[in-house]
Design a protein around this motif. Structure first.
Motif, PDB file in Angstrom:
ATOM      1  N   TYR A   1      46.147 140.470 -43.409  1.00 49.06           N
ATOM      2  CA  TYR A   1      45.711 139.379 -42.522  1.00 49.06           C
ATOM      3  C   TYR A   1      45.482 138.087 -43.293  1.00 49.06           C
ATOM      4  O   TYR A   1      45.663 137.003 -42.774  1.00 49.06           O
ATOM      5  CB  TYR A   1      44.521 139.781 -41.631  1.00 49.06           C
ATOM      6  N   LYS A   2      45.086 138.219 -44.570  1.00 52.11           N
ATOM      7  CA  LYS A   2      44.933 137.017 -45.386  1.00 52.11           C
ATOM      8  C   LYS A   2      46.252 136.270 -45.461  1.00 52.11           C
ATOM      9  O   LYS A   2      46.304 135.056 -45.449  1.00 52.11           O
ATOM     10  CB  LYS A   2      44.509 137.423 -46.806  1.00 52.11           C
TER      11      LYS A   2
ATOM     12  N   LEU B  88      29.864 122.667 -47.299  1.00 52.98           N
ATOM     13  CA  LEU B  88      31.079 122.121 -47.904  1.00 52.98           C
ATOM     14  C   LEU B  88      31.625 120.974 -47.059  1.00 52.98           C
ATOM     15  O   LEU B  88      31.470 120.965 -45.836  1.00 52.98           O
ATOM     16  CB  LEU B  88      32.146 123.218 -48.018  1.00 52.98           C
TER      17      LEU B  88
ATOM     18  N   LEU C 131      32.005 126.078 -43.110  1.00 54.75           N
ATOM     19  CA  LEU C 131      30.911 126.286 -44.058  1.00 54.75           C
ATOM     20  C   LEU C 131      30.085 125.004 -44.139  1.00 54.75           C
ATOM     21  O   LEU C 131      30.600 123.947 -44.513  1.00 54.75           O
ATOM     22  CB  LEU C 131      31.480 126.669 -45.419  1.00 54.75           C
TER      23      LEU C 131
ATOM     24  N   ARG D 289      42.170 124.451 -41.150  1.00 47.50           N
ATOM     25  CA  ARG D 289      41.860 125.466 -42.142  1.00 47.50           C
ATOM     26  C   ARG D 289      42.665 126.739 -41.866  1.00 47.50           C
ATOM     27  O   ARG D 289      43.136 127.408 -42.775  1.00 47.50           O
ATOM     28  CB  ARG D 289      40.367 125.775 -42.126  1.00 47.50           C
TER      29      ARG D 289
ATOM     30  N   TYR E 187      40.808 131.302 -52.428  1.00 42.92           N
ATOM     31  CA  TYR E 187      40.773 132.752 -52.331  1.00 42.92           C
ATOM     32  C   TYR E 187      42.158 133.358 -52.500  1.00 42.92           C
ATOM     33  O   TYR E 187      42.290 134.510 -52.857  1.00 42.92           O
ATOM     34  CB  TYR E 187      40.163 133.190 -50.993  1.00 42.92           C
TER      35      TYR E 187
ATOM     36  N   MET F 188      39.132 126.091 -49.314  1.00 44.21           N
ATOM     37  CA  MET F 188      38.570 127.417 -49.556  1.00 44.21           C
ATOM     38  C   MET F 188      39.589 128.568 -49.451  1.00 44.21           C
ATOM     39  O   MET F 188      39.684 129.385 -50.372  1.00 44.21           O
ATOM     40  CB  MET F 188      37.407 127.639 -48.569  1.00 44.21           C
ATOM     41  N   PRO F 189      40.352 128.662 -48.343  1.00 46.07           N
ATOM     42  CA  PRO F 189      41.290 129.791 -48.240  1.00 46.07           C
ATOM     43  C   PRO F 189      42.295 129.785 -49.383  1.00 46.07           C
ATOM     44  O   PRO F 189      42.706 130.840 -49.859  1.00 46.07           O
ATOM     45  CB  PRO F 189      42.002 129.547 -46.909  1.00 46.07           C
TER      46      PRO F 189
END
Lengths: 220, 805
Positions: A82-83, A99, A96, A155, A111, A107-108
Motif C-alpha cells: 500500500y505504501k 510540520l 501532521l 500528500r 519514508y 514526509m511520505p
C-alpha cells in the motif's frame, strides 16, 4: 485489472454472536475507474475502503491487488504494497500539526527513502501543480479547511500512487470548497489515477464513473 | 460537599488505576527508604549528644609543627590533666580516660571486660546515669569500680544487691581486688565511649611508671570549662603552659627545621567539642570535622523523595489533559477556582496519605534487614521524638502541597472556553522535561558513585599489601596466660601438623580483627642530631617468614643470635628516613647511651596500617619484656578449613577460658573498609531505587505521550512510516533528555568522587569509563522503559487511532 475482491466477509464477535461488517463483497476495479461508495451511516463504507487500502484485515474471502494475493501476504509485505501503490485522503485531513505544508508533503518521500534533492524537486513540483507555493511554510492550523484538504490530496499524490482512496474528502468543507476538491479529483482521474471515494452526497457521487451502494455490509 | 469531593476523587483514582498504582508504589517505597535513611543519618548525627554537659566538655588535642608538617594527636601524657587543672585558669574538671582490656574473676567465673580507666570527675563530665549504688562520685575510692548493667549481668548474673561486692581484676601481670560501688546504665549505642567496667585511673599498670613523664603519651584527656570560658580563651591560656612543659620537643622541632604556625608557636593545645569527636579525622595533620556520611545519607533520602515527587507532578499534569473537558464543564456549571483546586488537591492528598501509611508500615517491616544490611545500630527511637515527628509531618505536608498542589493550581487556573475546547498550553513540557532531566542526572550521579565506590573497594581488596593475607590467621591473645608462653604452646601443639607452616606473634594486628580493637604505637628518638619518628612493633621470631615479608637487606631476627633483643629490623621507608647509604651500619643509642640498638635488616615496605594511609616508617623490635597481643599462624594453601579448625582446637586446649577470635588476614583487611562497604551498599541501593523510580515516571510519561500522539502515529504509518522509524521517533525525545542529564551529571559526579578519593593514599584512577558506563547504563534502562511502550504504539493498527475523532 487493478484489484479484485472475491467473497469478502468481515465480522466482529459480540456476546457470542457474529456481527457482520462486510458480507460477501465481490468487486472488480479496473485501472482508470472513479468509483463512489454510498450508503447510510454504519453500512460499512469506511470499512470497505480500509480493507481495500489494506489498513484493515478481513476474515474471509480473497483480495487480489495487481499480481499479489493480499489475503496471503504478511503484514510487512502488505504495508509495502500500500505504501507503493495507494494514497489516502481523509475527511479530517490528518496533516501532521507540527510540520509545515512543505514538510508534510515531504514526509511520505522520506519514508520511501528518496534522496534529499529528489524530494525537493518532487515537493516543488507538487506545490506548483496545486498552486500552493505561497503556503509552503505555513502550518496546517494556519490554513482553511479546503486548503488543508488540498495539501492532504497533494500528500496522497506525491509518490505517484495508482489508486487514491478518499474517505468523505469533502465532509468537513463548505459547498464551494467541496466542489473545487471534486473537480480536482475529476481532473486527476482524467490524468489516469484510479479513485475510490466514500461519500454521502449524491452530487459528489455523480463525479464517479460507477456507484456502489452498501447496506448493512452488503452490496446492493 | 466534602463527601462529593471524596467520591469524585476516589472514582478518578480508580479510573486511572495504572497511574494511581504507580504513584502509590513509588511513593510508598521512597518514603519507607527515606524513613530508614533519615533514621540512620539522625542516629549518626546524635552521637554523644546525650551528655548533659555537651556544650562545656571538650577533648584536648595537641597540634605540633614538625619537619614533616602539622601533626595533631589526642594521646596525652599522664601528668597533663592534673597540671592543666592546677595551672590553667577556667578549667572546672580535667579527666584522663584510657580504654584497655581487663580480666575479671568472680566465684571462679572469668570474663574479659572492656575497661575504661578514668579520673573520678568522669561522671561529672559524661552522663551515664547510676541505677543502683553510689550516685554521687562513685569512684572516690581508689579500689572502687563501676559496672555497666550488661556486664553486671555477665559477671554476677544479676543487677540486684551487688553494690559492695568484691571482684578480682587482672591489671598488668597481677590481680587486684575491687569493690563495686555502683551500676550504671549501659552506654547508649550512639556513645563514643563504650565500656563494661570503669576503674579509677591510678590503677592502670602504666600509671606509676609514667606519673611524671611528659614524653610518654597513651591516653585521652577531657576538660570541662568553667561557665563563660570559651575554647579560644583556653587556647590562649595554655600557650605559656605548653612552652614550659614541652620545652624539649619545641627545641627539637626548631632544630629540625619545623616552621612555626601563624601565632609563632610550635605546639598548641586545642579543644574539640565532644559532639564532634565521632566525626573527626586527624589524618591530614589538623583536626578535620566531617559529617559527610550522615549528610550523604540525608542527601540520598532527599533525592529519592525528589524523584518520586517529580514523577507525581509529571503524571498529574499529563493526566490533567484528559480532564480538560471536565474542568471546562465544571466551570460552566459555576465552580470557582478554589473549589477546583481543592478537588484536585484532595486526590493528591488521598494518594499521599495512603502512601505515607504504607510507607511507615513498610519501613517498619524493613527495619531489621536494613539494620543488618547497612550495619547500623540506629533504632526508630532516634526518629520518634516529638520534634522530629513534627518536622517529618510538616515535610510530608509540604511535599503534598507542592507535588499535589502545583498541578491542581495549573488546572484550576485554566480559562473556561479553552478548557472546553481541550487545549492546554502551559509550557508544561518544559517543566516535565526538566524534571526528567533532573531525575536522570541524579540517577547517573548515583550510578557513577556506585561504580567508583565498588571500584575503590575492589582496588583495596586486590591490592598487594606486601604480605601474605590469604594464608595467615591472626589470633588476638585475649587469655590469661603469658603471651610468649601461649605462642610457644601453639608452636608445640601444632608442631606435628604438616599444614601449619609457621607461627609467630606481634603486639599489633594487621587489619581489623574480630576483637575490634586497633592501636598504633609510635616512638621518637634523636639520630645524628635529628629527630626521627617511627612506628614501633614488637614481634616474635619468624615474623617475616610467617607473613612472607621480603627481606631486602641483612637478615631478620634469629634464634641463632643471642643478642637480637638489641637488634632492629626496619622497613624501607624508615631506612630512607635514616638516610644512610648502608642502613645496616646504623647504631641507635637509647636512654642517653645506656643501650645501643643496631639495625640488622631491612624489609620491603608493607601496608601495616590502614590501606587509606601511606606506608610510614616502621621499626620491629624483639623484646621478651614487652607483651605480644596477637599470634600469627601461616597455613598451607591446601585444606584451609581443616587447618583453621586445628588452630582453633589447639587454642581451646591452651586457653580454654578465652574465646577464640582468630581470623584470616584478608578478612581483617576487609573489615578495615567496612565503612566504605556500608557506604557502597547505601549508595548502590539508593541508585537502584532512584533509577527504578525514575523509570516508573518515565514509563508513565511515555505512556501518556504515546496516547497524545496516537493520531500522529497513525498518520505517519498511513503515509508509509515503518514501525521502527515511528518507535525511534518517539524514543528519541526521551533519550535526548537522558543525554542532557548525562552532560549535567558527569562533571558534578567527577568533582565529588575525585574529592572523596583524595582520602585514600592508594586509590583507583578515576577513568572516564566509570562515567561512560553510568551514562550508558542509564540510557539503556531508559531505552528499555520507553521502548516497550513506543514499539507497541508504533505497531498498532493505524485505522484504530485514526477512527477516534
Amino acid at each position: 485489472m487493478l484489484l479484485q475482491l472475491n467473497n469478502i466477509f468481515k465480522w466482529v464477535q459480540s456476546g457470542g454472536q457474529r456481527i457482520f461488517l462486510l458480507k460477501d463483497i465481490n468487486l472488480e476495479v479496473q485501472e482508470g475507474e472513479f468509483i463512489s461508495i454510498m450508503g447510510p451511516s454504519g453500512s460499512g463504507k469506511s470499512t470497505l475502503l480500509n480493507v481495500i487500502g489494506m489498513l484493515d484485515a478481513f476474515d474471509e474471502g480473497e483480495y487480489h491487488f495487481l499480481e499479489d494475493s493480499v489475503h496471503d501476504l504478511k503484514e510487512k509485505h502488505r504495508s509495502n504494497l500500500y505504501k507503493e501503490y495507494i494514497g489516502f485522503v481523509f475527511q479530517q485531513y490528518h496533516l501532521l500539526d507540527d510540520l509545515t505544508v512543505q514538510e508534510n508533503l515531504e514526509m511520505p518521500l522520506i519514508y520511501k527513502k528518496f534522496k534529499g534533492s529528489e524530494r525537493k524537486a518532487m515537493v516543488a513540483d507538487m506545490l506548483d501543480r496545486f498552486n500552493i507555493v505561497g503556503k509552503k511554510d505555513l502550518f496546517p492550523s494556519q490554513l482553511s479547511g479546503g486548503q488543508q484538504q488540498l495539501v492532504g490530496i497533494a500528500r496522497a499524490l506525491i509518490s505517484n500512487p495508482k489508486l487514491i482512496l478518499a474517505d468523505e474528502p469533502t465532509g468537513n468543507l463548505n459547498s464551494k470548497q467541496g466542489e473545487e476538491i471534486m473537480d480536482l479529483f475529476k481532473q486527476l482521474n482524467d490524468e489516469g489515477v484510479t479513485i475510490i471515494q466514500v461519500t454521502h452526497s449524491e452530487k459528489n457521487a455523480e463525479y464517479g464513473s460507477r456507484i456502489i451502494n452498501l447496506l448493512d455490509g452488503r452490496m446492493i | 460537599m466534602l463527601k462529593n469531593y471524596f467520591k469524585i476523587a476516589w472514582r478518578n483514582l480508580i479510573k486511572n488505576k495504572v497511574f494511581t498504582l504507580a504513584n502509590i508504589i513509588g511513593l510508598t517505597s521512597a518514603l519507607a527508604v527515606a524513613l530508614l535513611l533519615v533514621m540512620t543519618a539522625l542516629f549518626e548525627l546524635s552521637y554523644d549528644q546525650f551528655h548533659k554537659n555537651k556544650d562545656s566538655v571538650y577533648q584536648v588535642y595537641l597540634s605540633s609543627q614538625t619537619p614533616r608538617g602539622l601533626e595533631s594527636g589526642t594521646s596525652q601524657p599522664v601528668p597533663l590533666a592534673p597540671a592543666l587543672k592546677a595551672d590553667v585558669p577556667g578549667i572546672k574538671h580535667a579527666v584522663r580516660t584510657l580504654s584497655d582490656d581487663t580480666f575479671a574473676t568472680y566465684n571462679d567465673k572469668e570474663i574479659n571486660l572492656d575497661a575504661e580507666f578514668v579520673d573520678p570527675a568522669f561522671f561529672d563530665l559524661f552522663t551515664f546515669p547510676v541505677i543502683t549504688g553510689k550516685a554521687k562520685n562513685p569512684l572516690s575510692e581508689k579500689s572502687s569500680v563501676v559496672l555497666s548493667e550488661k556486664s553486671a549481668q555477665k559477671v554476677f548474673g544479676t543487677v540486684e544487691n551487688i553494690v559492695g561486692k568484691t571482684i578480682a581484676l587482672k591489671l598488668g601481670k597481677e590481680e587486684q581486688l575491687f569493690s563495686v560501688s555502683a551500676i550504671v546504665q549501659d552506654p547508649p549505642s550512639n556513645s563514643s565511649n563504650d565500656f563494661d567496667i570503669i576503674i579509677p585511673f591510678e590503677n592502670h599498670p602504666e600509671y606509676a611508671s609514667n606519673i611524671d613523664r611528659w614524653d610518654s603519651q597513651f591516653h585521652l584527656v577531657y576538660v570541662q570549662l568553667e561557665e563563660g570560658v570559651t575554647p579560644d580563651q583556653f587556647e590562649k591560656n595554655t600557650q605559656e603552659f605548653t612552652s614550659l612543659h614541652y620545652q624539649g620537643s619545641i627545641e627539637n622541632a626548631k632544630r629540625d627545621g619545623a616552621v612555626a604556625n601563624e601565632d609563632g608557636l610550635f605546639m598548641q593545645f586545642h579543644l574539640l567539642p565532644i559532639t564532634d569527636m565521632h566525626f573527626t579525622s586527624f589524618a591530614s595533620g589538623a583536626a578535620v570535622v566531617k559529617r559527610t556520611f550522615p549528610y550523604m545519607i540525608l542527601g540520598i533520602a532527599f533525592v529519592i523523595i525528589f524523584i518520586v515527587c517529580a514523577n507525581f507532578i509529571n503524571m498529574n499534569i499529563a493526566l490533567s489533559e484528559k480532564r480538560l473537558k471536565e474542568i471546562g464543564m465544571r466551570k460552566t456549571l459555576g465552580a470557582v477556582k478554589k473549589q477546583l483546586f481543592f478537588q484536585f488537591w484532595l486526590e493528591s492528598l488521598l494518594v499521599f496519605t495512603a502512601s505515607t501509611i504504607l510507607g511507615l508500615v513498610l519501613g517498619n517491616l524493613l527495619l531489621e534487614p536494613f539494620k543488618s544490611l547497612f550495619n547500623t545500630r540506629a533504632t526508630l527511637e532516634h526518629v520518634t521524638q516529638p520534634k522530629i515527628l513534627l518536622i517529618f509531618g510538616l515535610s510530608i505536608f509540604c511535599i503534598t502541597l507542592i507535588a499535589g498542589g502545583y498541578p491542581a493550581l495549573l488546572m484550576s487556573r485554566l480559562g473556561t472556553l479553552r478548557a472546553l475546547k481541550g487545549k492546554m498550553d502551559l509550557g508544561k513540557n518544559r517543566l516535565r522535561n526538566s524534571l526528567i532531566v533532573l531525575q536522570f542526572a541524579i540517577a547517573i550521579l548515583l550510578i557513577s558513585g556506585t561504580l567508583v565506590l565498588h571500584g575503590q573497594i575492589e582496588f583495596m581488596r586486590n591490592k598487594d599489601l606486601g604480605y601474605n593475607k590469604e594464608q595467615v590467621i591472626s589470633i588476638p591473645l585475649n587469655g590469661k596466660k603469658d603471651s610468649y608462653q601461649v605462642v610457644a604452646l601453639l608452636r608445640d601443639e601444632l608442631k606435628g601438623n604438616p599444614n601449619i607452616l609457621n607461627i609467630s606473634g606481634a603486639d599489633n594486628n594487621l587489619g581489623m580483627g574480630r576483637d575490634g580493637s586497633s592501636m598504633s604505637s609510635m616512638m621518637g628518638f634523636d639520630y645524628k642530631g635529628r629527630g626521627v619518628v617511627t612506628n614501633a612493633l614488637t614481634v616474635d621470631y619468624d615474623y617475616a617468614k610467617t607473613l612472607d615479608l621480603e627481606v631486602v637487606a641483612g637478615r631478620t631476627f634469629s634464634r641463632d643470635f643471642a643478642a637480637d633483643s638489641l637488634s632492629l629490623v626496619i622497613n624501607e621507608t624508615m631506612a630512607k628516613q635514616l638516610g644512610e647509604e648502608d642502613p645496616l651500619s646504623v647504631r641507635i643509642p637509647i636512654d642517653d647511651g645506656a643501650t645501643t640498638y643496631s639495625v640488622i635488616g631491612v624489609v620491603k615496605d608493607f601496608n601495616f596500617q590502614d590501606i587509606s594511609r601511606q606506608v610510614n616508617p616502621l621499626t620491629l623490635f624483639l623484646n621478651n619484656d614487652w607483651d605480644l597481643y596477637y599470634a600469627y599462624v601461616k597455613i598451607a594453601p591446601q585444606n584451609i578449613s581443616s587447618s583453621f579448625d586445628a588452630v582453633e582446637k589447639a587454642w581451646g586446649s591452651i586457653e580454654p577460658q578465652a574465646e577464640f577470635l582468630g581470623s584470616f588476614l584478608d578478612e581483617n583487611v576487609d573489615r578495615t573498609f567496612r565503612r566504605e562497604k556500608t557506604m557502597a551498599t547505601i549508595v548502590t541501593s539508593g541508585s537502584i531505587l532512584g533509577i527504578l523510580l525514575s523509570c516508573i515516571g518515565l514509563f508513565a510519561i511515555s505512556m501518556l505521550v504515546v496516547a497524545q500522539r496516537t493520531k500522529e502515529i497513525g498518520v505517519r504509518k498511513v503515509i508509509g512510516a515503518s514501525v521502527s522509524s515511528v518507535a525511534l521517533l518517539l524514543t528519541k525525545d526521551f533519550l535526548k533528555l537522558v543525554g542532557i542529564a548525562f552532560i549535567l551529571a558527569t562533571p558534578i559526579a567527577w568533582y565529588f568522587l575525585n574529592e572523596w578519593l583524595q582520602n585514600y593514599a592508594f586509590r583507583v584512577t578515576l577513568s572516564p569509563l566509570f562515567f561512560i558506563a553510568a551514562g550508558l547504563l542509564a540510557t539503556l534502562i531508559a531505552f528499555i522503559t520507553v521502548g516497550t511502550r513506543t514499539v507497541k504504539a508504533a505497531s498498532a493498527n493505524p485505522v484504530k487511532s485514526l477512527r477516534t475523532e
